[in-house]
Design an enzyme around this catalytic site. Structure first.
Site, PDB file in Angstrom:
ATOM      1  N   ARG A 174       0.824  -1.220   0.000  1.00 44.38           N
ATOM      2  CA  ARG A 174       0.000   0.000   0.000  1.00 44.38           C
ATOM      3  C   ARG A 174       0.860   1.273   0.000  1.00 44.38           C
ATOM      4  O   ARG A 174       0.399   2.335  -0.347  1.00 44.38           O
ATOM      5  CB  ARG A 174      -0.928  -0.054   1.224  1.00 44.38           C
ATOM      6  CG  ARG A 174      -1.757   1.188   1.485  1.00 44.38           C
ATOM      7  CD  ARG A 174      -2.709   1.479   0.339  1.00 44.38           C
ATOM      8  NE  ARG A 174      -3.505   2.671   0.587  1.00 44.38           N
ATOM      9  CZ  ARG A 174      -3.054   3.922   0.507  1.00 44.38           C
ATOM     10  NH1 ARG A 174      -1.785   4.133   0.183  1.00 44.38           N
ATOM     11  NH2 ARG A 174      -3.841   4.943   0.758  1.00 44.38           N
ATOM     12  N   LYS A 175       2.097   1.137   0.441  1.00 42.28           N
ATOM     13  CA  LYS A 175       3.015   2.290   0.553  1.00 42.28           C
ATOM     14  C   LYS A 175       2.317   3.477   1.211  1.00 42.28           C
ATOM     15  O   LYS A 175       2.217   4.568   0.659  1.00 42.28           O
ATOM     16  CB  LYS A 175       3.587   2.682  -0.810  1.00 42.28           C
ATOM     17  CG  LYS A 175       4.455   1.585  -1.432  1.00 42.28           C
ATOM     18  CD  LYS A 175       5.302   2.089  -2.567  1.00 42.28           C
ATOM     19  CE  LYS A 175       6.165   1.007  -3.178  1.00 42.28           C
ATOM     20  NZ  LYS A 175       5.414  -0.011  -3.939  1.00 42.28           N
TER      21      LYS A 175
END
Ligand code: S5P
Length: 487
Positions: free
Chosen positions: A314-315
């Protein structure tokens, strides 16, 4: 305590080869002049009997508050704990040791109530990390642990390390005591006593895996890239890095598949084929056009079937409050199904606090990989930024950070953290959008990668299963060469 009996037992243990002198490679990667293996005692019922009798007497003598239960550290101490349990008429608990494939499987067997006290039984202690593993699982179930009874203390820092975690160690034998007994009995030379004593002084292990030399100087003799995943699992502070390291050792795979496809059906078909060869599945759920709850349920059952861990790439990169919402809410409810997530360090420590705050079920094991560097051309992550990310990973929330996403071998030094490296392809080069690729051998041996991310190298292959196997095998061979073990 009957000293004659104690000395006789020490000699007997030496005679049955429960410990030996020589030059032995230890699990942590350094050589030791003394080696203990108390597993052999199960073949000598008389030794088992004497040992458990002496331990039972020892427990009474030191007047330790034994609490309601006993628990042996698996596996060697299990039969010893059983015998003490019978002799002392004290109920036992068993802690499972196998790798958890998924979810919240019961880790402690036996009847207990939260708040009950439990005494630990262990055979040989070096750094104390095995005791602490068991203690952590017991504490996670609400049990109180304050003391551990051990057969042999190798005097290499275990007592100090467990004490730091609130567990007092009481040892029947110390290595020095055994050396004196054998020397007195004329079974070993004075030179052996001296060389072992010198070794003990020079090899004090701290809970972070580093060594303290005699004068107090810290030396990081344990190099991450030179150690096996098995040994590193003992040092990991995040339960998910520990689990992943154990899983890697069992599956002999450091391959992470980047399943960057946009249809849920295609992803599931791919994972069914490639599952046996991977340790980690990396998703980008926001690219899946028909995302739905059944999709994640199917991924979870594939993870169980093929034994791998799931990471949503997802960063996260926002303030604590926002990432907490992004993690647990919305369409994806990532925290409910992803074991791991990727996180940018740019917002600072608050991002980890925010993600942690979103977890409301304490039995859920979750962790993160922090991005310190990127594989893309012209990345803005400076060396100063990467070093500050490392500081964030190692100074606080250490139980939550499973590893680092990066491209260089010297960034991750602590052996308990995993280095995840993307940009891996058999054909090296650059794609049309700035992604840089290195070969499996290069990323493992030169860049120090532990877990290697392969996306299009597998996705675009004619035979995805065979190609995944090829990547798995080449990565594993490079790792074995790096740590100096046979495949
Ligand atoms: O620095 C990075 C970090 C990541 S997580 N570079 C990357 O490429 N990634 C991810 O790894 C990226 O989002 C993609 O999912 C995967 C690489 O895929 P490939 O097709 O280039 O192998």
């Amino acid at each position: 305590m009957d000293q004659t009996k104690l000395k006789e037992l020490g000699i007997k243990l030496f005679e049955i080869n429960a410990f030996k002198f020589g030059d032995f490679k230890m699990k942590v990667g350094i050589n030791s002049p003394v080696y203990f293996d108390l597993r052999v005692i199960v073949s000598y019922p008389d030794v088992m009997n004497t040992l458990s009798e002496l331990l039972t007497e020892f427990i009474k003598l030191i007047e330790v508050d034994t609490g309601a239960h006993l628990c042996g550290v698996p596996y060697t101490a299990l039969p010893i704990a059983t015998l003490i349990s019978i002799k002392a008429n004290k109920p036992m608990l068993i802690r499972r040791k196998e790798v958890k494939t998924y979810g919240t499987k019961k880790m402690i067997e036996g009847k207990f109530n939260a708040g009950d006290k439990c005494l630990i039984i262990e055979d040989v202690v070096t750094s104390g990390s095995s005791i602490l593993d068991t203690v952590n699982d017991l504490r996670a179930e609400g049990l109180a642990v304050t003391d551990a009874i051990v057969v042999v203390d190798r005097e290499q820092g275990g007592a100090r390390n467990t004490e730091e975690d609130g567990v007092k160690m009481h040892s029947l034998f110390t290595l020095s005591y055994l050396l004196n007994v054998l020397r007195e009995a004329g079974l070993i030379e004075e030179s052996t006593v001296q060389s072992v004593a010198k070794y003990i002084k020079g090899a004090q292990i701290r809970s972070d895996g580093s060594f303290v030399e005699n004068g107090g100087k810290v030396i990081n003799e344990l190099s991450r890239v030179g150690m096996t995943f098995e040994a590193r699992a003992d040092l990991a502070k995040c339960s998910l890095s520990k689990e992943l390291m154990k899983l890697i050792s069992i599956k002999k795979s450091t391959l992470c598949l980047a399943a960057d496809l946009t249809s849920s059906e295609e992803i599931l078909k791919l994972v069914e084929k490639v599952g046996p060869y991977i340790c980690l599945l990396k998703t980008h759920v926001d690219i899946v056009e028909d995302f739905n709850d059944n999709f994640v349920k199917s991924l979870q059952s594939l993870a169980k079937k093929h034994n791998f861990i799931i990471m949503e790439d997802r960063k996260f990169a926002d303030i604590g409050n926002t990432v907490a919402l992004q993690y647990a809410s919305g369409l994806y409810k990532i925290s409910s199904w992803a074991d791991l997530v990727t996180v940018h360090a740019i917002p600072g420590q608050g991002i980890l606090k925010g993600l942690k705050a979103a977890l409301n079920d304490p039995t859920q094991q979750r962790g993160v990989f922090l991005l310190a560097e990127m594989s893309s051309q012209g990345s803005l992550a400076t060396s100063q930024y990467s070093a500050a990310t490392m500081k964030m990973a190692t100074e606080t929330d250490v139980d939550f950070v499973a590893g680092i996403v990066c491209q260089s071998a010297d960034l991750v030094t602590f052996p308990g953290l995993l280095q995840l490296t993307p940009g891996v392809k058999i054909e090296e080069g650059v794609d049309g959008l700035g992604q840089k690729y290195d070969s499996p051998e290069h990323v493992v041996k030169e860049k120090g990668a532990d877990v290697c991310v392969v996306g299009r190298g597998i996705l675009n292959a004619k035979n995805q299963a065979d190609t995944a196997k090829l990547y798995r095998d080449r990565l594993w061979a490079a790792y074995c060469e790096r740590v100096g073990i046979s495949e």
